[in-house]
Write an enzyme that holds these catalytic residues in place. Sequence first.
Site, PDB file in Angstrom:
ATOM      1  N   PRO A  29      46.855 -14.037   9.671  1.00  9.80           N
ATOM      2  CA  PRO A  29      46.520 -15.433   9.986  1.00  9.80           C
ATOM      3  C   PRO A  29      45.412 -15.507  11.024  1.00  9.80           C
ATOM      4  O   PRO A  29      45.256 -14.588  11.837  1.00  9.80           O
ATOM      5  CB  PRO A  29      47.828 -15.995  10.583  1.00  9.80           C
ATOM      6  N   ASP A  30      44.630 -16.595  10.997  1.00  9.89           N
ATOM      7  CA  ASP A  30      43.649 -16.767  12.073  1.00  9.89           C
ATOM      8  C   ASP A  30      44.374 -17.324  13.304  1.00  9.89           C
ATOM      9  O   ASP A  30      45.609 -17.361  13.347  1.00  9.89           O
ATOM     10  CB  ASP A  30      42.447 -17.613  11.605  1.00  9.89           C
ATOM     11  N   PHE A  31      43.610 -17.742  14.301  1.00  7.71           N
ATOM     12  CA  PHE A  31      44.248 -18.168  15.550  1.00  7.71           C
ATOM     13  C   PHE A  31      44.515 -19.662  15.595  1.00  7.71           C
ATOM     14  O   PHE A  31      45.607 -20.107  15.934  1.00  7.71           O
ATOM     15  CB  PHE A  31      43.364 -17.762  16.752  1.00  7.71           C
ATOM     16  N   ARG A  32      43.486 -20.463  15.238  1.00  5.67           N
ATOM     17  CA  ARG A  32      43.541 -21.894  15.569  1.00  5.67           C
ATOM     18  C   ARG A  32      43.858 -22.808  14.393  1.00  5.67           C
ATOM     19  O   ARG A  32      43.936 -24.018  14.577  1.00  5.67           O
ATOM     20  CB  ARG A  32      42.218 -22.306  16.230  1.00  5.67           C
ATOM     21  N   ASN A  95      37.524  -9.532  15.764  1.00  7.37           N
ATOM     22  CA  ASN A  95      38.821  -9.144  15.192  1.00  7.37           C
ATOM     23  C   ASN A  95      39.291  -7.803  15.723  1.00  7.37           C
ATOM     24  O   ASN A  95      38.486  -6.915  16.007  1.00  7.37           O
ATOM     25  CB  ASN A  95      38.721  -9.096  13.667  1.00  7.37           C
ATOM     26  N   ASP A  97      41.695  -6.106  13.957  1.00  4.72           N
ATOM     27  CA  ASP A  97      42.390  -5.443  12.847  1.00  4.72           C
ATOM     28  C   ASP A  97      41.704  -4.156  12.402  1.00  4.72           C
ATOM     29  O   ASP A  97      42.280  -3.370  11.641  1.00  4.72           O
ATOM     30  CB  ASP A  97      42.548  -6.410  11.657  1.00  4.72           C
ATOM     31  N   HIS A 114      36.441  -7.861  21.101  1.00  4.20           N
ATOM     32  CA  HIS A 114      37.745  -8.091  21.742  1.00  4.20           C
ATOM     33  C   HIS A 114      38.648  -6.861  21.690  1.00  4.20           C
ATOM     34  O   HIS A 114      39.875  -6.984  21.713  1.00  4.20           O
ATOM     35  CB  HIS A 114      38.426  -9.318  21.114  1.00  4.20           C
TER      36      HIS A 114
HETATM   37  P1  OAD Z   1      39.843 -19.033  14.921  1.00  7.81           P
HETATM   38  O1  OAD Z   1      41.228 -19.138  14.374  1.00  7.81           O
HETATM   39  O2  OAD Z   1      39.538 -19.772  16.168  1.00  7.81           O
HETATM   40  O3  OAD Z   1      38.786 -19.499  13.830  1.00  7.81           O
HETATM   41  C1  OAD Z   1      38.811 -19.026  12.524  1.00  7.81           C
HETATM   42  C2  OAD Z   1      37.916 -19.937  11.693  1.00  7.81           C
HETATM   43  O4  OAD Z   1      37.855 -19.389  10.401  1.00  7.81           O
HETATM   44  C3  OAD Z   1      38.434 -21.358  11.571  1.00  7.81           C
HETATM   45  O5  OAD Z   1      37.357 -22.266  11.774  1.00  7.81           O
HETATM   46  C4  OAD Z   1      38.966 -21.434  10.137  1.00  7.81           C
HETATM   47  O6  OAD Z   1      38.805 -22.708   9.559  1.00  7.81           O
HETATM   48  C5  OAD Z   1      38.070 -20.433   9.456  1.00  7.81           C
HETATM   49  N1  OAD Z   1      38.655 -19.764   8.278  1.00  7.81           N
HETATM   50  C6  OAD Z   1      39.921 -19.338   8.060  1.00  7.81           C
HETATM   51  N2  OAD Z   1      40.025 -18.675   6.897  1.00  7.81           N
HETATM   52  C7  OAD Z   1      38.776 -18.679   6.357  1.00  7.81           C
HETATM   53  C8  OAD Z   1      38.206 -18.143   5.169  1.00  7.81           C
HETATM   54  N3  OAD Z   1      38.937 -17.458   4.292  1.00  7.81           N
HETATM   55  N4  OAD Z   1      36.880 -18.327   4.959  1.00  7.81           N
HETATM   56  C9  OAD Z   1      36.123 -19.023   5.834  1.00  7.81           C
HETATM   57  N5  OAD Z   1      36.602 -19.545   6.980  1.00  7.81           N
HETATM   58  C10 OAD Z   1      37.906 -19.375   7.234  1.00  7.81           C
HETATM   59  O7  OAD Z   1      39.536 -17.460  15.074  1.00  7.81           O
HETATM   60  P2  OAD Z   1      38.311 -16.787  15.859  1.00  7.81           P
HETATM   61  O8  OAD Z   1      37.125 -17.662  15.870  1.00  7.81           O
HETATM   62  O9  OAD Z   1      38.178 -15.432  15.314  1.00  7.81           O
HETATM   63  O10 OAD Z   1      40.543 -13.649  21.013  1.00  7.81           O
HETATM   64  O11 OAD Z   1      38.920 -16.712  17.309  1.00  7.81           O
HETATM   65  C11 OAD Z   1      38.188 -16.093  18.317  1.00  7.81           C
HETATM   66  C12 OAD Z   1      39.104 -15.479  19.336  1.00  7.81           C
HETATM   67  O12 OAD Z   1      40.056 -16.434  19.769  1.00  7.81           O
HETATM   68  C13 OAD Z   1      39.938 -14.330  18.828  1.00  7.81           C
HETATM   69  O13 OAD Z   1      39.243 -13.109  18.767  1.00  7.81           O
HETATM   70  C14 OAD Z   1      41.050 -14.284  19.821  1.00  7.81           C
HETATM   71  C15 OAD Z   1      41.295 -15.754  20.078  1.00  7.81           C
HETATM   72  O14 OAD Z   1      41.570 -16.051  21.390  1.00  7.81           O
HETATM   73  C16 OAD Z   1      41.358 -12.866  21.705  1.00  7.81           C
HETATM   74  O15 OAD Z   1      42.480 -12.617  21.378  1.00  7.81           O
HETATM   75  C17 OAD Z   1      40.706 -12.310  22.930  1.00  7.81           C
END
Ligand code: OAD
Length: 258
Positions: A29-32, A95, A97, A114
């Site tokens: 899963p992503d974060f936000r 990431n 991973d 990170h």
């Molecule tokens: P986010 O969860 O903030 O953002 C992920 C983005 O990817 C969102 O805008 C989603 O809409 C989009 N998304 C999800 N699945 C997708 C797909 N299949 N294709 C295109 N877009 C998609 O995650 P990050 O930006 O990676 O840091 O977050 C940055 C950092 O915040 C992470 O590295 C983590 C967190 O705090 C630490 O842990 C230090």
Amino acid sequence: MEALRERLQRAQRIVVICGAGISTSAGIPDFRSASGLFEKYGPEVFSLSTFTREPNSFYRFYREFRAGTYAPTPTHRFLKRLQEQGKLMRVYTQNIDGLELSVGLDPGLVVQVHGHMRTANCAQCRRWEIPIAEFDTRLDREGTVRCPRCHGARGAYLKPSIVFYGEGLPTRFRQCLENDLNIKGFGGEGRPKKAYREGPFADLMLVLGTSLQVAPIKYVPEVFPGPRVYINAEPNAIFTRYADLWIPGKCDDVVGSL
Ligand code: OAD
């Protein structure tokens, strides 16, 4: 898509900035997003101050993460193809991973902004570091893993070598930015200063699957003077403001067949 193809064809030195959105199709899963890691575990799980006070919520996340098996996605394979074409200058990944390396990218071309999960280190002294397999064994056996060097000091727990809120980034991040984008110095929050275009520096920036919420990497596209392409499920203010190319959608659908 035509505009993207054209830019990729013209480019010789591509810098990629990517985030959790390139790995969601691998089952991480992503974060936000609504069903993201912050919703399930809370953002404080990745904060240094929380971890040193109470490591068990992070350990819970880590045990669940570790139980999965994750394979590179079509987007990771697209990055590999850019490498094979000799066009990949660098991948700055947020990431942890490790899928950029699993797919076969040259480690010299990857900056794990990170951190990573190949080793674990002490959240207090930072100097005690062990291979992740040893950390895993101790975590299973002891429940919480303490640093033997810190002699029971408060908060001296081991965690995988990922960057928590409240920690600095690997020095290689700045070194590579200086090299790739000709950035001359950094300001507050690690914000890179203006990049200059002349010279053998990056000529295209691809920003893939990241909400660009986290400093300092969120500032990097802002200072890049060349063309930028943003491929993400949702828009981002930077790309709206500067009218660069935003391709809405899933990364795999957009770049998977290129
Ligand atoms: P986010 O969860 O903030 O953002 C992920 C983005 O990817 C969102 O805008 C989603 O809409 C989009 N998304 C999800 N699945 C997708 C797909 N299949 N294709 C295109 N877009 C998609 O995650 P990050 O930006 O990676 O840091 O977050 C940055 C950092 O915040 C992470 O590295 C983590 C967190 O705090 C630490 O842990 C230090």
